[in-house]
Design a protein around this motif. Structure first.
Motif, short mmCIF file in Angstrom:
data_model
loop_
_atom_site.label_atom_id
_atom_site.label_comp_id
_atom_site.label_asym_id
_atom_site.label_seq_id
_atom_site.Cartn_x
_atom_site.Cartn_y
_atom_site.Cartn_z
N ASN A 88 78.65 57.04 13.51
CA ASN A 88 78.23 55.68 13.20
C ASN A 88 79.18 54.62 13.74
O ASN A 88 78.77 53.54 14.09
CB ASN A 88 78.03 55.50 11.70
CG ASN A 88 76.81 56.23 11.20
OD1 ASN A 88 75.88 56.45 11.95
ND2 ASN A 88 76.82 56.62 9.95
N ASN A 89 80.48 54.93 13.79
CA ASN A 89 81.45 53.98 14.32
C ASN A 89 81.29 53.83 15.83
O ASN A 89 81.75 52.86 16.40
CB ASN A 89 82.87 54.46 14.02
CG ASN A 89 83.12 54.60 12.54
OD1 ASN A 89 82.47 53.95 11.74
ND2 ASN A 89 84.04 55.46 12.18
N THR A 90 80.66 54.79 16.46
CA THR A 90 80.54 54.82 17.91
C THR A 90 79.35 54.01 18.40
O THR A 90 79.39 53.42 19.46
CB THR A 90 80.38 56.28 18.38
OG1 THR A 90 81.25 57.10 17.63
CG2 THR A 90 80.73 56.44 19.83
N LEU A 91 78.28 53.96 17.60
CA LEU A 91 77.08 53.24 18.01
C LEU A 91 77.02 51.90 17.28
O LEU A 91 76.79 51.86 16.08
CB LEU A 91 75.82 54.07 17.72
CG LEU A 91 74.50 53.44 18.19
CD1 LEU A 91 74.52 53.26 19.71
CD2 LEU A 91 73.32 54.32 17.79
N GLN A 92 77.26 50.83 18.02
CA GLN A 92 77.24 49.47 17.49
C GLN A 92 76.01 48.75 18.03
O GLN A 92 75.47 49.12 19.07
CB GLN A 92 78.50 48.72 17.93
CG GLN A 92 79.80 49.42 17.63
CD GLN A 92 80.08 49.50 16.14
OE1 GLN A 92 79.77 48.58 15.40
NE2 GLN A 92 80.67 50.60 15.70
N VAL A 121 69.38 64.64 17.09
CA VAL A 121 68.48 63.56 16.69
C VAL A 121 67.28 63.51 17.63
O VAL A 121 66.13 63.38 17.19
CB VAL A 121 69.22 62.19 16.68
CG1 VAL A 121 68.25 61.04 16.50
CG2 VAL A 121 70.29 62.17 15.60
N CYS A 122 67.53 63.63 18.93
CA CYS A 122 66.46 63.49 19.92
C CYS A 122 65.64 64.76 20.10
O CYS A 122 64.64 64.75 20.83
CB CYS A 122 67.05 63.04 21.25
SG CYS A 122 67.73 61.36 21.15
N SER A 123 66.01 65.84 19.44
CA SER A 123 65.20 67.06 19.53
C SER A 123 63.93 66.93 18.68
O SER A 123 62.97 67.66 18.88
CB SER A 123 66.00 68.29 19.09
OG SER A 123 66.28 68.22 17.70
N ILE A 146 69.96 52.12 15.01
CA ILE A 146 71.10 52.70 14.29
C ILE A 146 70.63 53.46 13.05
O ILE A 146 71.12 54.55 12.77
CB ILE A 146 72.12 51.60 13.94
CG1 ILE A 146 72.77 51.10 15.24
CG2 ILE A 146 73.17 52.11 12.96
CD1 ILE A 146 73.64 49.88 15.09
N GLU A 147 69.65 52.90 12.36
CA GLU A 147 69.12 53.56 11.15
C GLU A 147 68.50 54.92 11.48
O GLU A 147 68.77 55.91 10.81
CB GLU A 147 68.09 52.65 10.48
CG GLU A 147 67.57 53.19 9.17
CD GLU A 147 66.55 52.25 8.53
OE1 GLU A 147 65.65 52.76 7.84
OE2 GLU A 147 66.64 51.02 8.74
N VAL A 148 67.69 54.98 12.53
CA VAL A 148 67.05 56.24 12.92
C VAL A 148 68.10 57.28 13.29
O VAL A 148 68.04 58.43 12.86
CB VAL A 148 66.06 56.03 14.10
CG1 VAL A 148 65.59 57.37 14.66
CG2 VAL A 148 64.88 55.18 13.66
N ILE A 149 69.09 56.87 14.07
CA ILE A 149 70.13 57.82 14.49
C ILE A 149 70.97 58.26 13.29
O ILE A 149 71.28 59.44 13.14
CB ILE A 149 70.98 57.22 15.62
CG1 ILE A 149 70.11 57.15 16.88
CG2 ILE A 149 72.24 58.06 15.86
CD1 ILE A 149 70.74 56.50 18.07
N GLN A 187 70.02 58.43 10.11
CA GLN A 187 69.20 59.33 9.28
C GLN A 187 69.08 60.69 9.95
O GLN A 187 69.17 61.71 9.29
CB GLN A 187 67.81 58.75 9.04
CG GLN A 187 67.79 57.58 8.10
CD GLN A 187 66.42 56.93 7.99
OE1 GLN A 187 65.52 57.19 8.78
NE2 GLN A 187 66.27 56.07 7.00
N GLY A 188 68.91 60.69 11.26
CA GLY A 188 68.78 61.95 12.00
C GLY A 188 70.04 62.78 11.94
O GLY A 188 69.99 64.01 11.89
N GLU A 189 71.19 62.12 11.92
CA GLU A 189 72.46 62.83 11.87
C GLU A 189 72.63 63.57 10.56
O GLU A 189 73.30 64.59 10.50
CB GLU A 189 73.62 61.84 11.98
CG GLU A 189 73.90 61.39 13.35
CD GLU A 189 75.16 60.57 13.35
OE1 GLU A 189 75.29 59.62 12.57
OE2 GLU A 189 76.04 60.91 14.13
N SER A 190 72.05 63.04 9.49
CA SER A 190 72.26 63.65 8.18
C SER A 190 71.29 64.78 7.89
O SER A 190 71.30 65.34 6.81
CB SER A 190 72.18 62.58 7.09
OG SER A 190 70.89 62.01 7.07
N LEU A 191 70.43 65.11 8.85
CA LEU A 191 69.46 66.20 8.64
C LEU A 191 70.15 67.55 8.59
O LEU A 191 71.13 67.78 9.21
CB LEU A 191 68.41 66.20 9.77
CG LEU A 191 67.51 64.99 9.81
CD1 LEU A 191 66.59 65.09 11.01
CD2 LEU A 191 66.71 64.84 8.55
#
Length: 146
Positions: A2-6, A117-119, A137-140, A142-146
């Protein structure tokens, strides 16, 4: 990650352009935002020449060759959304072009987080149709926490 994607790293509704221009766009944004030095972008082109960075589901993840990692200042991700797509060759069209630079061991972590996330086609569809950077950012996230 999350710190990486602004929000300043997200470019929405880019008009269709050729693959080289799309790679240059995300590479230059990585430079502009202080993640990499300019030579890193050359490495992104070299990577694409050696092997496509198109990963499927309408997504390409341009990144550099190993010999250019010394030009990474800090880990960063830039996402460009192309509603009409970018031709990555062999019938592959990318609607998301995600430039990445991972410092040290973070490189594979950043790459795999985005790939996971993109899979999911549902996540890609949400990203392609997002109208704000915060939605992306929200989609990414949420996808990371799957």
């Amino acid at each position: 990650m999350n710190n990486t994607l602004q929000e300043s790293n997200i470019i929405l509704n880019v008009a269709s352009e050729d693959k080289q221009s799309a790679i240059r766009r995300v590479g230059n944004k990585l430079v502009e935002n202080g993640y990499v030095e300019a030579p890193y972008v050359e490495g992104m082109f070299a990577r694409e020449e050696s092997m496509t960075t198109y990963i499927g589901n309408g997504v390409a993840i341009p990144h550099s060759m190993p010999e250019y990692v010394q030009h990474i200042v800090k880990s960063g991700i830039v996402l460009a959304q192309y509603p009409d797509g970018v031709d990555f060759g062999n019938g592959n069209v990318a609607y998301l072009v995600i430039g990445i630079a991972g410092k040290g061991e973070e490189h594979m972590e950043v790459l795999s987080s985005i790939a996971i996330v993109c899979s999911e086609q549902e996540n890609v569809d949400k990203l392609v149709h997002a109208t704000t950077a915060s939605e992306v950012i929200e989609v990414i996230s949420q996808g990371e926490s799957l």
